[in-house]
Design a protein around this motif. Sequence first.
Motif, PDB file in Angstrom:
ATOM      1  N   THR A   3      -1.081 -58.682 -14.824  1.00 29.50           N
ATOM      2  CA  THR A   3      -1.563 -57.789 -13.779  1.00 29.50           C
ATOM      3  C   THR A   3      -2.930 -57.203 -14.132  1.00 29.50           C
ATOM      4  N   ILE A   4      -3.728 -56.988 -13.087  1.00 34.51           N
ATOM      5  CA  ILE A   4      -5.019 -56.320 -13.213  1.00 34.51           C
ATOM      6  C   ILE A   4      -5.006 -55.115 -12.273  1.00 34.51           C
ATOM      7  N   LEU A   5      -5.273 -53.957 -12.816  1.00 35.11           N
ATOM      8  CA  LEU A   5      -5.437 -52.752 -12.020  1.00 35.11           C
ATOM      9  C   LEU A   5      -6.912 -52.625 -11.657  1.00 35.11           C
ATOM     10  N   ALA A  31       0.322 -45.508 -16.607  1.00 31.94           N
ATOM     11  CA  ALA A  31       1.021 -45.132 -17.840  1.00 31.94           C
ATOM     12  C   ALA A  31       2.463 -45.618 -17.826  1.00 31.94           C
ATOM     13  N   THR A  32       3.059 -45.643 -16.644  1.00 34.94           N
ATOM     14  CA  THR A  32       4.450 -46.086 -16.512  1.00 34.94           C
ATOM     15  C   THR A  32       4.570 -47.594 -16.683  1.00 34.94           C
ATOM     16  N   ALA A  33       3.619 -48.340 -16.145  1.00 39.13           N
ATOM     17  CA  ALA A  33       3.623 -49.802 -16.240  1.00 39.13           C
ATOM     18  C   ALA A  33       2.208 -50.262 -16.545  1.00 39.13           C
ATOM     19  N   PRO A  34       1.789 -50.222 -17.808  1.00 43.60           N
ATOM     20  CA  PRO A  34       0.400 -50.544 -18.150  1.00 43.60           C
ATOM     21  C   PRO A  34       0.002 -51.955 -17.714  1.00 43.60           C
ATOM     22  N   PRO A  35      -1.148 -52.086 -17.051  1.00 44.65           N
ATOM     23  CA  PRO A  35      -1.634 -53.421 -16.676  1.00 44.65           C
ATOM     24  C   PRO A  35      -2.197 -54.147 -17.890  1.00 44.65           C
ATOM     25  N   ASP A  36      -2.397 -55.435 -17.744  1.00 43.67           N
ATOM     26  CA  ASP A  36      -3.023 -56.201 -18.819  1.00 43.67           C
ATOM     27  C   ASP A  36      -4.520 -55.900 -18.924  1.00 43.67           C
ATOM     28  N   ALA A  58     -17.364 -39.470 -16.254  1.00 40.44           N
ATOM     29  CA  ALA A  58     -16.628 -40.602 -15.692  1.00 40.44           C
ATOM     30  C   ALA A  58     -16.080 -41.498 -16.796  1.00 40.44           C
ATOM     31  N   ALA A  59     -16.877 -41.731 -17.832  1.00 41.42           N
ATOM     32  CA  ALA A  59     -16.420 -42.563 -18.945  1.00 41.42           C
ATOM     33  C   ALA A  59     -15.238 -41.919 -19.663  1.00 41.42           C
ATOM     34  N   GLU A  60     -15.294 -40.620 -19.842  1.00 47.33           N
ATOM     35  CA  GLU A  60     -14.188 -39.921 -20.501  1.00 47.33           C
ATOM     36  C   GLU A  60     -12.902 -40.015 -19.682  1.00 47.33           C
ATOM     37  N   GLU A  61     -13.005 -39.789 -18.381  1.00 48.48           N
ATOM     38  CA  GLU A  61     -11.822 -39.824 -17.521  1.00 48.48           C
ATOM     39  C   GLU A  61     -11.224 -41.226 -17.425  1.00 48.48           C
ATOM     40  N   PRO A  66      -4.574 -46.641 -19.924  1.00 47.89           N
ATOM     41  CA  PRO A  66      -4.075 -47.467 -21.029  1.00 47.89           C
ATOM     42  C   PRO A  66      -4.696 -48.858 -21.031  1.00 47.89           C
ATOM     43  N   GLY A  67      -4.842 -49.423 -22.230  1.00 46.24           N
ATOM     44  CA  GLY A  67      -5.262 -50.806 -22.357  1.00 46.24           C
ATOM     45  C   GLY A  67      -6.742 -51.030 -22.167  1.00 46.24           C
ATOM     46  N   PRO A  68      -7.147 -52.305 -22.166  1.00 45.10           N
ATOM     47  CA  PRO A  68      -8.574 -52.641 -22.045  1.00 45.10           C
ATOM     48  C   PRO A  68      -9.113 -52.334 -20.659  1.00 45.10           C
ATOM     49  N   ILE A  69     -10.404 -51.955 -20.609  1.00 40.96           N
ATOM     50  CA  ILE A  69     -11.077 -51.646 -19.354  1.00 40.96           C
ATOM     51  C   ILE A  69     -12.382 -52.438 -19.284  1.00 40.96           C
TER      52      ILE A  69
END
Length: 275
Positions: A3-5, A31-36, A58-61, A66-69
């Motif tokens: 998945t991708i958010l 947080a409940t279902a972290p994307p890839d 914006a970067a902090e928020e 979770p995970g890579p961005i």
Amino acid sequence: MHTILQLTDSHLSPRNELFRSNLALIRALAATAPPDLTVASGDLSLDGADDEADMAFAAEELGRFPGPILALPGNHDTGSHAHTMPRQPFDETRLTRFQRQFGAGYGLHDLPGWRIIGLNSEVMGTGHPEEEAQARFIIEAVESADARRLAVFLHKPIFVTHPDDPVFDYWSVPPHARDTLVPILEHPGLRLVASGHLHLHHEFKRDAVSFVWAPPLSFVVEEDEQQGLPGARRCGALLHHLHADHVETVLLEPDGMEVPYLGSIRHQTYPRTSS
């Protein structure tokens, strides 16, 4: 299944409290279902193009997800082509400000069977050296994709009507810059092109490719300012499920999501000037 958010148009600033509750609702789902992978597809800041504090906030928020961005710039982050944004043209100073907080502004991320490509739509057509660097990146990313399917993300849609539309306007990639995207658009593995910018939620298909406009996390725009553009005025995010040969896209619109119109909050965001 991976998945991708996709988050877009969060328009965050430490100078106001706007849009933070919407971001928090989507972050709770993540947080409940972290994307890839999370792709932040532009206009992450309210006015990072001119305000370091906005970009840093914006970067902090977004860094709390979770995970890579994979973070991509929008016109309010780096400026854009001088034809559409004469007050904030894309330049080296604005690009460097973005890169200090978010990285290159384009890149790729591989998942099993898939290659995710993120692009900087704001440099397209400007003639800045970064445009040529990105063009080389596109060729290399496509040529080395092998049998992977492709999912492409950028801030502005490549087109809003059809790929050969000659109109050079605020809403899409400049027509004269689309040639650099041909290696992607003609790749047989392309299955998704996802963008933001329009503050509209819309999806259509051309052959095997889904073109998706993600809804904003911030605000929607009055209809009379977007005449002729299709789509629903909703706020939220998208979750892209990567299947073997197609993408299933789901709208994330949790209870409590606010949907303000720009007119009601313009004085706190982008007030009009008389000049």
